[in-house]
Write an enzyme that holds these catalytic residues in place. Structure first.
Site, PDB file in Angstrom:
ATOM      1  N   HIS A 105      -4.076  -9.809  -3.386  1.00 50.10           N
ATOM      2  CA  HIS A 105      -2.622  -9.993  -3.309  1.00 50.10           C
ATOM      3  C   HIS A 105      -2.281 -11.442  -3.644  1.00 50.10           C
ATOM      4  CE1 HIS A 105       1.407 -10.302  -1.648  1.00 50.10           C
ATOM      5  NE2 HIS A 105       1.466  -8.981  -1.713  1.00 50.10           N
ATOM      6  N   GLU A 157       2.417  -7.335  -9.567  1.00 49.89           N
ATOM      7  CA  GLU A 157       3.365  -8.022  -8.687  1.00 49.89           C
ATOM      8  C   GLU A 157       3.582  -9.442  -9.201  1.00 49.89           C
ATOM      9  OE1 GLU A 157       3.505  -6.151  -4.476  1.00 49.89           O
ATOM     10  OE2 GLU A 157       2.009  -7.719  -4.511  1.00 49.89           O
TER      11      GLU A 157
HETATM   12  P1  PGA Z   1       8.284  -7.544  -1.094  1.00 45.95           P
HETATM   13  O1  PGA Z   1       6.683  -7.703  -1.045  1.00 45.95           O
HETATM   14  O2  PGA Z   1       8.569  -6.070  -1.270  1.00 45.95           O
HETATM   15  O3  PGA Z   1       8.762  -8.084   0.219  1.00 45.95           O
HETATM   16  O4  PGA Z   1       8.758  -8.319  -2.276  1.00 45.95           O
HETATM   17  C1  PGA Z   1       5.858  -6.977  -1.899  1.00 45.95           C
HETATM   18  C2  PGA Z   1       4.422  -7.413  -1.737  1.00 45.95           C
HETATM   19  O5  PGA Z   1       4.178  -8.625  -1.631  1.00 45.95           O
HETATM   20  O6  PGA Z   1       3.490  -6.580  -1.700  1.00 45.95           O
END
Ligand code: PGA
Length: 230
Positions: A105, A157
């Protein structure tokens, strides 16, 4: 074509034991009876994946037992196997409990210095333990550092979309999706909300979403899941 989706809740470092129990009870209740989400999951093989902090994973086993479409995920895994690695949780230790694990992540890369070599080591250990890695990448460059296989999901992401309220445009997401062919699935995460989730889940390139902030309240997450799967 595989049209089933996974909707992943990432609680990050939030909630006490009591708050976790309250969330799981409330969500379980929402799935009971003639729940639209439960019916959609059962008929289309969608899955709801709960990435809970490690100490709460065992609390999730009841909901997994009650609803076969609900699965658990770790948020991280040790880059080592079993052994003298104080504070780490190995893939082997997780293998009786979770079906998935997040890996790499953006917050782990930023705050814990995880790099491509460590992330690949974690992916290999997870696959060996029978756990599906959900490997988070911030860019196509991160994805290119990985050996892509059918046994893993890629979660795209972009840094600027995480927790910012600025979800990435679908065109940007599908452009990355088409460049990471070779993975078993591709999901999007970053400010996914009730208002935007179906933009992603209705696209054939996107096999699901990773949801942070909007997963912290059980009713909000239920509503988001319903919008994603309808
Ligand atoms: P968020 O986080 O939906 O609060 O933007 C997503 C993540 O970091 O997995």
């Amino acid at each position: 074509m595989n049209t089933s989706k996974i909707i992943v809740a990432n609680w990050k470092s939030n909630k006490t034991v009591h708050e976790a129990m309250v969330w799981l009870d409330a969500f379980s209740h929402l799935l009971s009876g003639e729940s639209t989400v439960a019916n959609l999951c059962r008929s289309n093989k969608h899955q709801i994946v709960l990435a809970l902090p490690a100490p709460y994973l065992l609390l999730g086993l009841d909901i997994v037992k009650a609803y076969s479409f609900v699965k658990l995920a770790a948020q991280n895994v040790s880059m080592f196997g079993d052994g003298s690695y104080t504070g780490e949780v190995s893939a082997h230790a997780l293998s009786d409990i979770v079906s998935y694990s997040l890996v790499g992540h953006s917050e782990r890369r930023r705050w814990f210095g995880e790099d491509g070599t460590q992330i690949q080591a974690k992916v290999d250990l997870l696959i060996h333990a029978g756990i599906t890695p959900i490997v988070c990448v911030r860019s196509i460059e991160d994805a290119r550092m990985l050996i892509l296989t059918q046994e893993m999901y890629i979660a795209y992401e972009p840094d600027e979309s995480i927790g910012s309220g600025q979800n990435a445009p679908l065109s940007q997401v599908t452009s990355i999706a088409t460049q990471v062919e070779g993975a078993g699935g591709f999901i999007y995460g970053g400010s996914v909300s009730l208002a935007n989730v179906s933009d992603y889940t209705s696209d054939a390139h996107v096999n699901g979403v990773l949801v942070g902030r909007a997963s912290l309240d059980p009713q909000d997450f239920y509503n988001l899941t319903e919008a994603a799967l309808l």
